[in-house]
Design a protein around this motif. Structure first.
Motif, PDB file in Angstrom:
ATOM      1  N   UNK A 104       0.813  -1.204   0.000  1.00 55.47           N
ATOM      2  CA  UNK A 104       0.000   0.000   0.000  1.00 55.47           C
ATOM      3  C   UNK A 104       0.848   1.256   0.000  1.00 55.47           C
ATOM      4  N   UNK A 105       0.324   2.305   0.629  1.00 53.99           N
ATOM      5  CA  UNK A 105       0.986   3.610   0.649  1.00 53.99           C
ATOM      6  C   UNK A 105       1.118   4.071   2.093  1.00 53.99           C
ATOM      7  N   UNK A 106       2.269   4.619   2.423  1.00 51.86           N
ATOM      8  CA  UNK A 106       2.467   5.254   3.720  1.00 51.86           C
ATOM      9  C   UNK A 106       2.529   6.762   3.511  1.00 51.86           C
ATOM     10  N   UNK A 107       1.665   7.477   4.219  1.00 56.95           N
ATOM     11  CA  UNK A 107       1.644   8.940   4.161  1.00 56.95           C
ATOM     12  C   UNK A 107       2.264   9.478   5.441  1.00 56.95           C
ATOM     13  N   UNK A 108       3.314  10.291   5.299  1.00 63.60           N
ATOM     14  CA  UNK A 108       3.987  10.902   6.445  1.00 63.60           C
ATOM     15  C   UNK A 108       4.009  12.413   6.267  1.00 63.60           C
ATOM     16  N   UNK A 109       3.802  13.148   7.368  1.00 62.68           N
ATOM     17  CA  UNK A 109       3.860  14.606   7.344  1.00 62.68           C
ATOM     18  C   UNK A 109       4.796  15.097   8.434  1.00 62.68           C
ATOM     19  N   UNK A 110       5.553  16.128   8.116  1.00 65.45           N
ATOM     20  CA  UNK A 110       6.367  16.826   9.104  1.00 65.45           C
ATOM     21  C   UNK A 110       6.139  18.322   8.926  1.00 65.45           C
ATOM     22  N   UNK A 111       5.740  18.982  10.010  1.00 63.91           N
ATOM     23  CA  UNK A 111       5.373  20.401   9.957  1.00 63.91           C
ATOM     24  C   UNK A 111       6.005  21.110  11.143  1.00 63.91           C
ATOM     25  N   UNK A 125       2.731  13.250  11.526  1.00 62.12           N
ATOM     26  CA  UNK A 125       1.621  12.372  11.148  1.00 62.12           C
ATOM     27  C   UNK A 125       2.179  11.214  10.326  1.00 62.12           C
ATOM     28  N   UNK A 126       1.606  10.026  10.540  1.00 63.08           N
ATOM     29  CA  UNK A 126       1.999   8.862   9.742  1.00 63.08           C
ATOM     30  C   UNK A 126       0.823   7.894   9.700  1.00 63.08           C
ATOM     31  N   UNK A 127       0.488   7.452   8.490  1.00 65.93           N
ATOM     32  CA  UNK A 127      -0.591   6.474   8.352  1.00 65.93           C
ATOM     33  C   UNK A 127      -0.330   5.588   7.151  1.00 65.93           C
TER      34      UNK A 127
END
Length: 309
Positions: A38-45, A84-86
């Motif tokens: 699948x896909x891993x979505x990660x955010x850094x802010x 964030x990570x999902x």
């Protein structure tokens, strides 16, 4: 060689609605990582203000020429930093009708019952520019659809007729959220200079020359109109370059409805639309403003606060 299904994609996150940054505008990035599962979505802010309620990470995607919305989860913010990570498995993605290449926007949203703020957005690939009508979609307030033969009645370079739009009932729209149209007209008249920007004056339009965006924004807010003027760079560019905007009231003789109209000056109709899909071009000739050749106009129904698309 990278195996099939494996990839990385980065998307820069930028400020849209102001007021959520600390020591400057918030900044960050999103990363998509694809693998066989699948896909891993990660955010850094960083530099993001902690809210009283958590921010929501939202993916906007296209499916069968329609817009899909996936609320991926809450963004954890601590000491001005958001993480964030999902993981999204392919079976779940397929069930939503979402393909990775069709994701248009990544949004960081502060959602309330009848309002939504977007502190940050990431524009993916072919989306090109922010589409303000997405905000209404998130509130489950579909933009008013005006068919082609009805659009001809709106102000344009060739038509002298009036706008046609059927009133739309919004179940979440109640008295406390109603636009104060009378106060809006009065405040515009008291604050700004009346003008006639077009060669053929229309009795159903009243126009004002806007040279102070802060005053206009305060008036709209006081009258319960939520248009993020300062968050739209094309409005700011138009004001800076041509030293004015226009705003006014349109009273339809045909359906007895009233509209607030905002006009953003631009060099020509190839100059990017400030509101994608919900504004129309009207040409003018005025040597006072250099190479400006017209305005992008956006209409808002004063009965229900909806943009006319």
């Amino acid at each position: 060689m990278v195996p099939a299904g494996y990839y990385k994609k980065y998307v820069i996150l930028e400020e849209l609605d102001p007021g959520f940054g600390i020591q400057g505008a918030p900044e960050g990035f999103a990363r998509f990582e694809g693998n066989r599962n699948g896909i891993t979505l990660s955010l850094q802010i960083r530099r993001l203000r902690e809210g009283t309620a958590p921010y929501t990470v939202i993916l906007i995607y296209e499916k069968n020429n329609e817009i899909g919305v996936l609320r991926a989860g809450n963004l954890d913010v601590s000491h001005m930093n958001g993480i964030f990570r999902r993981n999204l498995d392919y079976e779940a993605i397929r069930s939503l009708g979402m393909a990775p290449e069709n994701i248009r926007y990544i949004l960081i949203a502060a959602e309330h019952r009848d309002r939504i703020f977007l502190p940050m957005i990431g524009i993916c690939g072919k989306a090109g520019a922010w589409d303000e009508s997405i905000r209404q979609r998130l509130l489950r307030k579909e933009p008013v659809r005006v068919e082609k033969h009805e659009k001809e009645f709106l102000l344009n370079g060739e038509s002298e007729k009036s706008a046609v739009e059927a009133p739309v009932r919004d179940p979440d729209y109640d008295g406390k959220n109603k636009i104060d149209a009378l106060s809006l007209e009065r405040k515009l008249k008291e604050t700004f200079e009346k003008t006639e920007p077009f060669l053929n004056p229309r009795h159903d339009y009243v126009w004002y020359k806007i040279n102070d965006l802060a005053k206009l924004s305060n008036i709209l807010f006081a009258c319960n109109m939520k248009i993020p003027l300062f968050a739209n760079p094309k409005i700011l560019v138009g004001l800076f370059k041509y030293r004015h905007l226009i705003a006014g009231i349109y009273r339809s003789d045909r359906n007895r409805m009233n509209y607030f109209v905002l006009g953003i000056p631009a060099k020509d109709d190839a100059d990017g639309k400030p509101f994608e899909k919900i504004c129309r071009w009207v040409g003018v000739s005025n040597p006072e403003y250099g190479d400006m050749s017209g305005y992008w106009l956006v209409y808002i129904n004063l009965a229900n606060g909806e943009f006319v698309s």
